[in-house]
Design an enzyme around this catalytic site. Sequence first.
Site, mmCIF file in Angstrom:
data_model
loop_
_atom_site.group_PDB
_atom_site.id
_atom_site.type_symbol
_atom_site.label_atom_id
_atom_site.label_comp_id
_atom_site.label_asym_id
_atom_site.label_seq_id
_atom_site.Cartn_x
_atom_site.Cartn_y
_atom_site.Cartn_z
ATOM 1 N N LYS B 97 0.878 -1.166 0.000
ATOM 2 C CA LYS B 97 0.000 0.000 0.000
ATOM 3 C C LYS B 97 0.912 1.211 0.000
ATOM 4 O O LYS B 97 1.550 1.519 1.006
ATOM 5 C CB LYS B 97 -0.923 0.022 1.227
ATOM 6 C CG LYS B 97 -1.763 1.293 1.273
ATOM 7 C CD LYS B 97 -2.587 1.441 2.528
ATOM 8 C CE LYS B 97 -3.114 2.877 2.615
ATOM 9 N NZ LYS B 97 -3.922 3.109 3.818
ATOM 10 N N GLY B 158 -8.362 9.368 8.890
ATOM 11 C CA GLY B 158 -8.783 9.481 10.281
ATOM 12 C C GLY B 158 -9.807 10.562 10.549
ATOM 13 O O GLY B 158 -10.218 10.758 11.688
ATOM 14 N N ALA B 184 -9.607 5.751 3.208
ATOM 15 C CA ALA B 184 -9.521 6.918 4.097
ATOM 16 C C ALA B 184 -10.784 7.758 4.078
ATOM 17 O O ALA B 184 -11.364 8.018 3.028
ATOM 18 C CB ALA B 184 -8.328 7.824 3.775
ATOM 19 N N GLY B 185 -11.161 8.170 5.264
ATOM 20 C CA GLY B 185 -12.242 9.123 5.437
ATOM 21 C C GLY B 185 -13.567 8.520 5.870
ATOM 22 O O GLY B 185 -14.451 9.249 6.326
ATOM 23 N N ALA B 206 -9.815 1.884 8.472
ATOM 24 C CA ALA B 206 -9.042 1.659 9.695
ATOM 25 C C ALA B 206 -9.741 2.346 10.870
ATOM 26 O O ALA B 206 -10.482 1.707 11.612
ATOM 27 C CB ALA B 206 -7.609 2.155 9.538
ATOM 28 N N SER B 207 -9.521 3.665 10.981
ATOM 29 C CA SER B 207 -9.977 4.386 12.178
ATOM 30 C C SER B 207 -11.458 4.193 12.482
ATOM 31 O O SER B 207 -11.843 4.075 13.651
ATOM 32 C CB SER B 207 -9.709 5.883 12.016
ATOM 33 O OG SER B 207 -8.358 6.108 11.750
#
Lengths: 66, 256
Positions: B97, B158, B184-185, B206-207
């Site tokens: 990645k 994040g 992301a986001g 992820a987050s």
Amino acid sequence: MKITVNGSATEVAAGTSVGDLVRQRVDDRRRVAVARNGEVVPRAEWDSTPLEEADTVEVLAPVAGG
Amino acid sequence: MDDSLVLGGETFTSRLLLGTGGAPSLEALERAIVASGTQVVTVALRRVEASTTGALQSVLDRCQVKLLPNTAGCMTAREAVTTAKLARDAFETDWVKLEVIGDDRTLLPDPVELVEAAERLVTDGFTVLPYTNDDPITARRLADVGCAAVMPLGSPIGSGLGIRNPHNIALIREAVTVPVILDAGIGTASDAALAMELGCDAVLIASAVTRARDPELMATAMRDAVAAGRAAYRAGRIPRRWHAEASTQFEGMPSL
């Protein structure tokens, strides 16, 4: 001789190999990578790669991320 | 009907990739990985801290998922390429990645360095999955240099702001033939569903999972959202209309 490992000045015995250094630092050698002076030292070459005075070494291991 | 994701020549039944950063504990992370049904998780390389590495290794072993090392934190092509090579040696995978960020406040990708790094890594035999801006032109450049997918952001890493420019994500889907993975986001399940409805082939989260109050439950929600969004995309949504269109016929209305 003096080398830098993961950003810290370190004294190691003459003749220390990359493999020796990894053994001193890491219990679980799987998924560990080493850079010496900015270049990858492949795992297969750790034991045959001697460290030299003033080397800069990074010993890296997995962390959660991304 | 088989609806597998083919990515870098490998086939996956899950369209949810999970980032591992930000979990309150390794136990919580492991439960979230299992609940998400993911088959690919991202990991990073950092300077050895002997006290912390062993436990993560065990989690990665038990979960039996494909590991996707990242180049998080790299700000130049040179740095990212070296990090990818270190990751290849550590994880015995040529998948990466690719992240090359422009600054550490926004964590937005630097497209110039990113495309250069991607090209060098593809030439070196890597399967490159680049984290990129939601810009169709950059996405096309990345596909042109041989990336195995493109991974546009919905909003900054994040931030949980969701997909700020759905139009661009749809344009990216049109602009490239390689898989598009929204990376992301994403803040909550509806964001993941929207990504899939826009035509993304997968999402990387992820987050939104690891920092949720209950990561395991959010992982389940994301798994279901990705599946629902994908099904909705394949089913074909109705066109948006300005005025109503009755779903019950007027013909045969009684005179009352």
